[in-house]
Design an enzyme around this catalytic site. Structure first.
Site, short mmCIF file in Angstrom:
data_model
loop_
_atom_site.label_atom_id
_atom_site.label_comp_id
_atom_site.label_asym_id
_atom_site.label_seq_id
_atom_site.Cartn_x
_atom_site.Cartn_y
_atom_site.Cartn_z
N TYR A 152 -0.39 -11.89 46.89
CA TYR A 152 -0.14 -11.12 45.67
C TYR A 152 0.78 -9.95 45.95
CZ TYR A 152 -3.29 -7.31 47.07
OH TYR A 152 -3.85 -6.25 47.72
N LYS A 163 -0.17 -9.95 52.57
CA LYS A 163 -0.86 -9.39 51.39
C LYS A 163 -1.59 -10.54 50.70
CE LYS A 163 0.14 -5.95 47.78
NZ LYS A 163 -0.86 -4.95 48.14
N GLU A 212 -4.84 1.68 58.93
CA GLU A 212 -4.31 2.02 57.60
C GLU A 212 -5.50 2.28 56.69
OE1 GLU A 212 -2.23 -1.28 55.76
OE2 GLU A 212 -3.57 -2.73 56.72
N LEU A 259 -0.46 -3.67 56.75
CA LEU A 259 0.47 -4.20 55.76
C LEU A 259 1.76 -3.37 55.84
CD1 LEU A 259 0.59 -6.24 53.31
CD2 LEU A 259 0.39 -4.20 51.89
C1 PLP Z 1 -4.07 -2.73 53.10
C2 PLP Z 1 -2.94 -2.06 52.41
N1 PLP Z 1 -2.12 -1.26 53.12
C3 PLP Z 1 -1.09 -0.62 52.55
C4 PLP Z 1 -0.83 -0.77 51.20
C5 PLP Z 1 0.34 -0.04 50.59
O1 PLP Z 1 1.38 -0.95 50.34
P1 PLP Z 1 2.47 -0.65 49.24
O2 PLP Z 1 3.13 0.64 49.63
O3 PLP Z 1 3.42 -1.80 49.35
O4 PLP Z 1 1.77 -0.56 47.93
C6 PLP Z 1 -1.64 -1.60 50.42
C7 PLP Z 1 -1.36 -1.77 48.99
O5 PLP Z 1 -2.12 -2.36 48.25
C8 PLP Z 1 -2.71 -2.27 51.04
O6 PLP Z 1 -3.52 -3.09 50.34
#
Ligand code: PLP
Length: 288
Positions: free
Chosen positions: A33, A148, A180, A205
């Site tokens: 997603y 993701k 994270e 991620l």
């Molecule tokens: C585990 C995780 N890390 C980091 C992020 C941040 O990613 P982004 O900046 O692309 O929203 C998300 C976003 O949902 C996430 O689920």
């Protein structure tokens, strides 16, 4: 106007949208997603999100999704029909529906669902000034956190624990290191003023907001160090902060109930906040 969905080629209220109980997203979390913000009717970092979606689908061997141009047209139509100026687009692609079997069934088509809902990102501006609280928790996720996928159970449980503790985010710790957040990337500022964050690897991620923030920091000649840091370092850091699509940057001012630095947002977060929000406005023409 209620939240709107695109499913099986139709645009309809989210409450009327449905997928099969045999969909592998439901059965196995066999899908990828993306969450993309739009402001002033314009998507933020559309190309980067699409790139990450394609990368995830390739890693899961999910083939046969419509071309980028078609996805972009559907997303644009959905936002237009919703009449929301500011909101979030959710794209979910699963391997499709088929007789339950762990291995991939032959001849199935991927399921594509998109939804849009209103989201007022303005709420993050006062939070930038006050900061938010976080708790630390063991990182109980799998070895491909760079994907993701819709398999989010460890994050779901951690975020609920954070909510019950009155915190905004759960900070994951693996082998003593901060990886994270439950749905954010995490950064500390070291004693020399450098911005430190976990390097891109299968443990985190590759956040789109992370990519934007680090690019802006480097352009502004700020020092960026991509290395793992320990929970102890995080506790002793003068500043901690997080980024995500729904929170472009937020200072973390309390971790496990103890203050970070002075207990108020620090100067590096404030400087980055100005850069990040200027970029949001530049890309979308948003004036909020
Ligand atoms: C585990 C995780 N890390 C980091 C992020 C941040 O990613 P982004 O900046 O692309 O929203 C998300 C976003 O949902 C996430 O689920």
């Amino acid at each position: 106007m209620p939240a709107l969905a695109y499913a099986h080629g139709r645009y309809l209220p989210v409450s009327d949208a449905a997928v099969s109980v045999e969909d592998r997203g439901f059965q196995f979390a066999d899908g990828i997603y993306e969450v993309i913000a739009f402001l002033n009717g314009r998507f933020l970092d559309w190309d980067k999100h699409l790139w990450r979606l394609r990368r995830g689908l390739a890693a899961l061997h999910i083939e046969g999704l419509a071309a980028d141009r078609a996805l972009s047209a559907i997303a644009g139509r959905l936002v237009h029909r919703s009449r929301f100026a500011d909101g979030l687009l959710y794209i979910q692609v699963t391997r499709g529906a088929g007789k339950r079997d762990h291995g991939f069934p032959a001849g199935i088509e991927p399921t594509l669902v998109m939804t849009v809902r209103r989201f007022d990102i303005r709420q993050r501006l006062p939070q930038l000034d006050t900061g938010v609280a976080a708790i630390s928790l063991p990182d109980q996720r799998w070895d491909r956190c760079d994907l993701k996928t819709t398999g989010l159970l460890p994050a779901v449980l951690a975020k609920q624990e954070a909510r019950l503790a009155g915190a905004f985010e759960a900070v994951f710790v693996k082998d003593g290191h901060v990886t994270e957040g439950g749905s954010t990337n995490i950064y500390m500022v070291d004693s020399a003023g450098a911005i430190v964050t976990h390097p891109i690897s299968a443990r985190i991620l590759p956040g789109i907001a992370r990519d934007t923030l680090l690019g802006l920091a480097r352009e502004a000649q700020m020092t960026v160090v991509e290395r793992p840091f320990t929970l102890e370092e995080a506790r002793a850091a003068p500043e901690l902060f997080l980024t995500s699509t729904t929170a472009p940057i937020l200072p973390i001012v309390r971790l496990d109930s103890a203050p970070i630095g002075s207990g108020s947002p620090g100067p590096i977060s404030a400087r980055l906040g100005a850069l990040v929000w200027a970029e949001v406005r530049r890309q979308t023409g948003w004036s909020g």
